[in-house]
Write an enzyme that holds these catalytic residues in place. Structure first.
Site, mmCIF file in Angstrom:
data_model
loop_
_atom_site.group_PDB
_atom_site.id
_atom_site.type_symbol
_atom_site.label_atom_id
_atom_site.label_comp_id
_atom_site.label_asym_id
_atom_site.label_seq_id
_atom_site.Cartn_x
_atom_site.Cartn_y
_atom_site.Cartn_z
ATOM 1 N N ARG A 139 -6.536 -2.246 10.031
ATOM 2 C CA ARG A 139 -5.767 -3.279 10.991
ATOM 3 C C ARG A 139 -6.259 -3.954 12.285
ATOM 4 O O ARG A 139 -5.405 -4.991 12.215
ATOM 5 C CB ARG A 139 -4.762 -2.528 11.266
ATOM 6 C CG ARG A 139 -3.940 -2.145 9.592
ATOM 7 C CD ARG A 139 -2.791 -1.639 10.106
ATOM 8 N NE ARG A 139 -1.928 -1.548 8.709
ATOM 9 C CZ ARG A 139 -1.563 -1.923 7.779
ATOM 10 N NH1 ARG A 139 -2.632 -2.978 6.800
ATOM 11 N NH2 ARG A 139 -1.235 -1.182 6.676
ATOM 12 N N LYS A 184 1.050 -1.230 -0.271
ATOM 13 C CA LYS A 184 0.144 0.478 0.104
ATOM 14 C C LYS A 184 1.070 0.968 -0.282
ATOM 15 O O LYS A 184 0.196 2.483 -0.790
ATOM 16 C CB LYS A 184 -0.968 0.473 1.487
ATOM 17 C CG LYS A 184 -2.000 1.653 1.580
ATOM 18 C CD LYS A 184 -2.718 0.747 2.768
ATOM 19 C CE LYS A 184 -2.669 1.139 3.818
ATOM 20 N NZ LYS A 184 -3.083 3.096 4.138
ATOM 21 N N ARG A 195 2.644 5.764 -3.402
ATOM 22 C CA ARG A 195 3.802 6.389 -3.600
ATOM 23 C C ARG A 195 3.838 6.380 -5.223
ATOM 24 O O ARG A 195 4.442 7.338 -6.217
ATOM 25 C CB ARG A 195 5.311 6.361 -2.829
ATOM 26 C CG ARG A 195 5.118 6.935 -1.342
ATOM 27 C CD ARG A 195 5.811 6.381 -0.650
ATOM 28 N NE ARG A 195 6.396 6.708 0.942
ATOM 29 C CZ ARG A 195 5.019 6.579 1.809
ATOM 30 N NH1 ARG A 195 4.067 6.084 1.107
ATOM 31 N NH2 ARG A 195 4.777 7.091 3.325
ATOM 32 N N SER A 207 8.991 5.693 12.457
ATOM 33 C CA SER A 207 9.115 5.922 10.678
ATOM 34 C C SER A 207 9.508 6.125 9.849
ATOM 35 O O SER A 207 9.722 6.282 8.873
ATOM 36 C CB SER A 207 7.704 5.987 11.081
ATOM 37 O OG SER A 207 6.679 5.416 11.679
ATOM 38 N N GLY A 213 -5.367 8.466 5.834
ATOM 39 C CA GLY A 213 -4.638 9.978 6.640
ATOM 40 C C GLY A 213 -2.771 9.692 5.122
ATOM 41 O O GLY A 213 -2.837 10.429 5.126
ATOM 42 N N ASP A 233 2.339 0.356 12.322
ATOM 43 C CA ASP A 233 1.560 -0.610 11.921
ATOM 44 C C ASP A 233 0.976 -2.193 11.874
ATOM 45 O O ASP A 233 -0.585 -2.632 11.674
ATOM 46 C CB ASP A 233 1.219 -0.724 10.340
ATOM 47 C CG ASP A 233 0.598 0.800 9.394
ATOM 48 O OD1 ASP A 233 0.403 1.630 10.258
ATOM 49 O OD2 ASP A 233 1.115 1.170 8.577
ATOM 50 N N GLN A 277 4.555 10.857 7.432
ATOM 51 C CA GLN A 277 3.770 11.318 5.854
ATOM 52 C C GLN A 277 4.292 12.344 5.553
ATOM 53 O O GLN A 277 3.993 13.250 4.698
ATOM 54 C CB GLN A 277 2.807 10.800 6.543
ATOM 55 C CG GLN A 277 2.932 9.544 6.906
ATOM 56 C CD GLN A 277 0.857 9.125 6.021
ATOM 57 O OE1 GLN A 277 -0.061 9.654 6.983
ATOM 58 N NE2 GLN A 277 1.554 7.457 6.001
#
Length: 446
Positions: A407, A14, A19, A198, A95, A332, A171
């Site tokens: 999730r 994903k 991207r 992250s 998001g 995640d 992000q």
């Protein structure tokens, strides 16, 4: 006699699908993207890109992407049509789409109305919008400052320097990095704040930018001076010591194949460890830059038997033990690990995950509450989750709340392998990232 493994094909990534689509849409010319994920979130990004001027068509299962001529365009892009409405960028509950596309659209010209589902309007955007203001974007907030919905008026990145923190989400940086090649000048992005989460997702962004021929450098501060560092050698971010200098090269078109998704494979890897039969996952890159490849290390530390070979990743039933693990780089995976920890023989402490509170739901609270339905003891601290396993109630029916979070739905399904009859209030929410999840999951429980 060794049991034959259950064979699962990993869905496309994903993170890389988002991207790759964005890079192809910003590129000059036409790109063909294969093995892209089909899901609700990717559809949101695709719709935003077409709203900004890209053309995306399906052909033989691939996407043919014709890039925007001069970057994203919104309503009243040329300033001549004063009554023209802003272009709509509807994020729904994605998001990733919201953070990446807000920054990318701001690198273009025109007016954009950015909005989403009610939960999306609760998720903070102030760090990113403050950075975009410094780069020249103007925001008109319709409700609360720093949150959707808002209208943004964009003239591209008109400034050369900007700071951003990664305390809430990586992000924000990824969005700025992807927008920066569309500027008329070098853009330097410096990381500030107290901590950064992250990093592997930033590495994925840099990989896609490099593959689509964007020119950039990563610089680290050593002994008071900035020195260029090969980006693949960076394993994490210390705020105040790293910056990114992006050249105004734009993107080149490229034919691109998206690799398999370690995040969505994690449920099947956990199933191999806690279930009765081995599981073989195909389509994953063992040397992937995806941060969620960490599931291999985490399950191995817990005692899982894992073998990596040319056929794929084989994981066999194992007796698990609890561990202490920092999951700031792979948030995640927390629902998957929280459920696996309930099968272990000793407690597990998952650390550095305070930012889970601003996911699709408060994922920290959700994990604690739902795992506790099985009789497992759970405890939330400021930035950690503790799982103290008990005896899982085989033969019982448990109604789990998904909170509309894909999730949560997929991870709670793992309790079926303990003989629990799992009932989910909203199983269709898996469509956000993995619409075919239950088709594959039936191979596990069948």
């Amino acid at each position: 006699m060794t049991q034959e493994p259950i064979v699962i094909n990993a869905p496309p990534s994903k993170s890389l699908s988002h991207r790759t689509l964005i890079a192809a849409a910003l590129a000059k010319g036409t790109s063909e993207i294969s093995s892209i994920l089909v899901s609700d979130d990717i559809t949101r990004t695709r719709n935003c890109l077409t709203a900004c001027g890209a053309a995306i068509e399906e052909k033989n299962g691939n996407l043919i992407v014709t890039g925007m001529e001069d970057g994203p365009k919104g309503g009243n892009a040329d300033g001549k049509h004063k009554g023209e409405k802003p272009h709509e960028l509807f994020m729904h509950e994605s998001g990733t789409t919201c953070r990446l596309m807000t920054a990318v659209a701001a690198a273009g010209h025109g007016t954009f109305h950015v909005h989403g589902a009610p939960r999306m309007h609760e998720r903070p955007m102030g760090e990113l919008t403050t950075a975009l203001v410094r780069l020249g974007t103007k925001f008109d907030y319709e409700e609360q400052e720093g949150f959707l919905p808002f209208v943004m008026k964009c003239k591209g990145y008109t400034k050369k320097n900007v700071d951003i923190t990664l305390e809430e989400s990586s992000q924000y940086l990824s969005g700025l990095l992807m927008g920066a090649p569309m500027a008329d000048h070098d853009v330097t992005i410096t990381i500030t704040g107290n901590k950064a989460v992250s990093w592997p997702y930033v590495a994925l962004t840099l990989r896609i930018m490099e593959d689509f021929k964007v020119s950039f450098t990563v610089e680290q501060k050593r002994e008071g001076t900035w020195q260029e560092t090969p980006w693949r050698c960076v394993k994490g971010i210390t705020p105040g010591t790293i910056r990114f200098v992006v050249k105004p090269t734009g993107y080149d078109c490229s034919d691109y194949r998206v690799e398999g998704d370690w995040s969505n494979a994690s449920y099947f890897l956990a199933a191999g460890a806690v279930g009765k039969r081995p599981v073989l996952i195909k389509g994953l890159a063992a040397d992937s830059l995806q941060g969620d490849r960490a599931i291999l290390d985490i399950l191995s530390q817990m005692g899982a038997s894992i073998k990596v070979n040319f056929d794929g990743i084989l994981i066999e039933p194992s007796s698990l033990r609890g561990i202490q693990v920092d999951m700031g780089r792979c948030p995640d995976l927390v629902p998957t690990v929280a459920v696996a920890a309930a099968y272990a023989s000793s407690p597990t402490t998952i650390e550095n995950v305070a930012h889970l509170r601003i996911k699709e739901t408060d994922r920290l609270a959700a994990c604690a509450k739902e795992v506790a339905r099985t009789g497992t003891s759970t405890e939330i601290r400021e930035d950690s989750l503790i799982i103290r396993p008990g005896r899982l109630p085989k033969g019982h029916t448990i109604d789990f709340t998904t909170y509309g979070d894909h999730r949560m739905a997929m991870s709670m399904s793992i309790f079926q392998l303990a003989g629990i009859d799992v009932s989910l209030d909203n199983p269709t929410c898996v469509g956000k990232s993995f619409p075919g999840f239950f088709d594959e999951w039936n191979k596990i429980i069948g």
